[in-house]
Design a protein around this motif. Structure first.
Motif, PDB file in Angstrom:
ATOM      1  N   PRO A   1       0.844  -1.195   0.000  1.00 52.81           N
ATOM      2  CA  PRO A   1       0.000   0.000   0.000  1.00 52.81           C
ATOM      3  C   PRO A   1       0.888   1.257   0.000  1.00 52.81           C
ATOM      4  N   ASP A   2       0.516   2.225  -0.748  1.00 52.94           N
ATOM      5  CA  ASP A   2       1.229   3.507  -0.845  1.00 52.94           C
ATOM      6  C   ASP A   2       2.575   3.423  -1.553  1.00 52.94           C
TER       7      ASP A   2
ATOM      8  N   LEU B   1       2.430   5.815  -4.478  1.00 52.64           N
ATOM      9  CA  LEU B   1       2.402   7.193  -3.987  1.00 52.64           C
ATOM     10  C   LEU B   1       3.825   7.622  -3.604  1.00 52.64           C
TER      11      LEU B   1
ATOM     12  N   GLN C   1       7.591   2.796   7.019  1.00 52.05           N
ATOM     13  CA  GLN C   1       6.345   3.181   6.356  1.00 52.05           C
ATOM     14  C   GLN C   1       6.683   4.244   5.323  1.00 52.05           C
TER      15      GLN C   1
ATOM     16  N   GLU D   1       5.295   7.067   4.553  1.00 54.31           N
ATOM     17  CA  GLU D   1       5.230   8.448   5.048  1.00 54.31           C
ATOM     18  C   GLU D   1       6.479   8.808   5.838  1.00 54.31           C
TER      19      GLU D   1
END
Length: 182
Positions: free
Chosen positions: A62-63, A66, A159, A161
């Protein structure tokens, strides 16, 4: 203007691709129950002997896209020169590097990076370190720490972020130094 960073190296397994998630779905083994390296490779080899392509079948994290898009923006803004996927192949260099390259094409990662490098062992990533290169990797001891020890900038990926925040803070620090504020 010369970019502040030369190359942002991004690991594949554990950063963009879900190695641990695939271990759970293929073998029912959770990260906390991880096998020794030899046992893990035995399982992967058996899986591939049954006609599967282990690395090609890894799910995308996920991400992941991004994060890759945000890294691409750093290149567009002139803050970094290139993004390179750097990945270790394990026990079958040619077969696994091919699977990983095709994984990058399958998920569109290859459209957002400039180069793909496969190395035979994770420890080989340190040989790409220099003061203007960054490695984003989920393995501290085997990859990030040796990269830093060889003069590179290392980000221990937990992560997306957090990795982007660490990278942004590092770039801001470099800009301050280059602008005479650091």
């Amino acid at each position: 203007m010369t970019p502040l960073l030369d190359t942002i190296y991004v690991d594949l397994d554990g950063v963009l691709a879900g190695f641990d998630e695939h271990m759970l779905s293929a073998f029912g083994i959770m990260k906390e129950q991880m096998l020794s390296s030899a046992e893990r490779w035995d399982r992967i080899n058996q899986y591939e002997a049954a006609g599967h392509e282990w690395f090609l079948e890894l799910p995308i994290k996920p991400d992941a896209m991004l994060m890759m898009s945000e890294l691409r923006e750093l290149v567009r803004a002139g803050l970094a020169q290139r993004i390179t996927i750097i990945t270790a192949t394990g026990n079958d260099f040619w077969k696994h590097s091919d699977q990983k390259y095709r994984w990058c094409k399958r998920y569109g990662v290859s459209r957002l990076c400039d180069t793909f490098i496969a190395v035979p062992k994770a420890e080989c990533k340190q040989f790409y370190a220099n003061p203007r290169s960054v490695l984003i990797d989920d393995h501290w001891e085997r990859c990030v720490k040796p990269f830093i020890d060889q003069g590179g900038i290392g980000i221990h990926h937990l992560q997306p972020e957090l990795s982007m925040l660490k990278l942004t803070n590092h770039i801001l620090g470099l800009k301050g130094v280059n602008d005479g504020h650091g």
